[in-house]
Design a protein around this motif. Structure first.
Motif, PDB file in Angstrom:
ATOM      1  N   TRP A   1      -4.381  -0.429  -6.900  1.00  0.00           N
ATOM      2  CA  TRP A   1      -4.335  -1.648  -6.103  1.00  0.00           C
ATOM      3  C   TRP A   1      -5.314  -2.685  -6.643  1.00  0.00           C
ATOM      4  CZ3 TRP A   1      -2.094  -5.199  -3.809  1.00  0.00           C
ATOM      5  CH2 TRP A   1      -2.792  -6.167  -3.076  1.00  0.00           C
TER       6      TRP A   1
ATOM      7  N   VAL B   1       2.257   1.829  -3.534  1.00  0.00           N
ATOM      8  CA  VAL B   1       1.261   2.378  -4.450  1.00  0.00           C
ATOM      9  C   VAL B   1       1.050   3.863  -4.178  1.00  0.00           C
ATOM     10  CG1 VAL B   1      -1.168   2.338  -5.124  1.00  0.00           C
ATOM     11  CG2 VAL B   1       0.081   0.186  -4.829  1.00  0.00           C
ATOM     12  N   HIS B   2       0.881   4.212  -2.908  1.00  0.00           N
ATOM     13  CA  HIS B   2       0.664   5.614  -2.541  1.00  0.00           C
ATOM     14  C   HIS B   2       1.877   6.467  -2.900  1.00  0.00           C
ATOM     15  CE1 HIS B   2      -3.173   5.807  -0.196  1.00  0.00           C
ATOM     16  NE2 HIS B   2      -2.993   4.500  -0.220  1.00  0.00           N
TER      17      HIS B   2
ATOM     18  N   CYS C   1      -5.160   5.500  -6.061  1.00  0.00           N
ATOM     19  CA  CYS C   1      -4.512   4.444  -5.279  1.00  0.00           C
ATOM     20  C   CYS C   1      -5.400   3.213  -5.173  1.00  0.00           C
ATOM     21  CB  CYS C   1      -4.143   4.972  -3.888  1.00  0.00           C
ATOM     22  SG  CYS C   1      -2.789   6.178  -3.889  1.00  0.00           S
ATOM     23  N   ARG C   2      -6.698   3.422  -4.943  1.00  0.00           N
ATOM     24  CA  ARG C   2      -7.627   2.287  -4.879  1.00  0.00           C
ATOM     25  C   ARG C   2      -7.663   1.554  -6.207  1.00  0.00           C
ATOM     26  NH1 ARG C   2     -11.042   6.095  -2.404  1.00  0.00           N
ATOM     27  NH2 ARG C   2     -12.256   6.259  -4.329  1.00  0.00           N
TER      28      ARG C   2
ATOM     29  N   ARG D   1      -6.312  11.464  -5.494  1.00  0.00           N
ATOM     30  CA  ARG D   1      -5.208  10.623  -5.019  1.00  0.00           C
ATOM     31  C   ARG D   1      -5.736   9.300  -4.466  1.00  0.00           C
ATOM     32  NH1 ARG D   1      -0.161  12.627  -3.114  1.00  0.00           N
ATOM     33  NH2 ARG D   1      -1.115  14.693  -3.307  1.00  0.00           N
TER      34      ARG D   1
ATOM     35  N   VAL E   1       1.968   6.852  -6.990  1.00  0.00           N
ATOM     36  CA  VAL E   1       0.846   7.680  -7.441  1.00  0.00           C
ATOM     37  C   VAL E   1       0.984   9.096  -6.876  1.00  0.00           C
ATOM     38  CG1 VAL E   1      -1.650   8.041  -7.274  1.00  0.00           C
ATOM     39  CG2 VAL E   1      -0.747   5.744  -7.738  1.00  0.00           C
TER      40      VAL E   1
ATOM     41  N   GLU F   1       0.829  -1.198   0.000  1.00  0.00           N
ATOM     42  CA  GLU F   1       0.000   0.000   0.000  1.00  0.00           C
ATOM     43  C   GLU F   1       0.870   1.258   0.000  1.00  0.00           C
ATOM     44  OE1 GLU F   1      -4.057   1.031   2.237  1.00  0.00           O
ATOM     45  OE2 GLU F   1      -2.337   0.972   3.594  1.00  0.00           O
TER      46      GLU F   1
END
Length: 229
Positions: A203, A100-101, A199-200, A195, A104, A97
């Protein structure tokens, strides 16, 4: 002038020094042009650059073949700035996680911090493709991502997977969404909402791809535990 003893032609030191001076001056002028765009907007005029650096326009153009050559150097500088921001984020640090954050967020942060430079890439006379980040840049980022994905998958026992196509799709999706958001005068999402949505979505794509390959990974797992580090 050739050496009378038959050796290599001699190089005029004055010419070399002039070339070095011209190259340094060209870098300074491109830096000034980028700063001018950041301050005043995308409709960049060479006359304003000449005024800013205190040179007649005719003298300024001695450092560039033409306006197109100057624009190309500015575009390269903008892309270099973006890549310097992105490359350090493509690491194995933190959880899935977090990764990814981080990636992005770096993309969106750069656009938010340099909106006029980003917009400059889409101004008609300077546009590259659809006005989003240059295609070669997106491809380079996608290849870096796919290499890292591939390393993790090999460590998980999946040596062969069409991960490059997934990486290209993710980069294209994020860039297109950010590009649309950046140019939309009536934004339906705040920066933080965009944002979170990106991210969602990223993923979800990764999770679906991994499940298709028979691999289940929690977004809270550390990336370094999944692959080499």
């Amino acid at each position: 002038m050739a050496d009378r003893t038959g050796g290599e032609p001699q190089i005029d030191g004055r010419s070399t020094r002039w070339d070095e001076h011209k190259a340094r001056r060209q870098v300074d002028l491109v830096d000034a042009a980028v700063a001018l765009i950041e301050e005043e907007g995308t409709r960049f005029r060479v006359q304003r650059l000449a005024e800013r650096v205190g040179l007649p326009r005719s003298v300024l153009y001695r450092h560039f073949k033409d306006r197109a050559a100057l624009d190309e150097l500015i575009r390269r500088r903008v892309v270099d700035s973006f890549m310097r921001r992105m490359e350090p984020t493509l690491t194995f640090e933190g959880t899935v996680e977090d990764a990814v954050h981080r990636v992005v967020g770096a993309h969106l942060d750069w656009v938010a911090q340099h909106p006029r430079l980003y917009a400059y890439m889409g101004v008609a006379e300077h546009a590259m493709g659809d006005g989003s980040l240059v295609a070669d840049t997106k491809t380079a980022i996608a290849l870096m991502l796919s290499e890292r994905f591939g390393e993790v998958l090999k460590a998980l026992g999946v040596p062969q997977a069409p991960i490059r196509s997934v990486a290209v799709g993710i980069v294209g999706f994020v860039d297109t969404a950010v590009n649309q958001w950046a140019h939309d005068e009536r934004r339906e999402q705040s920066e933080e909402e965009l944002r979170a949505m990106l991210c969602r979505s990223v993923w979800a794509i990764l999770d679906a791809t991994l499940r298709d390959l028979g691999v289940e990974v929690s977004p809270q797992q550390r990336v370094s535990d999944l692959g080499p580090h």
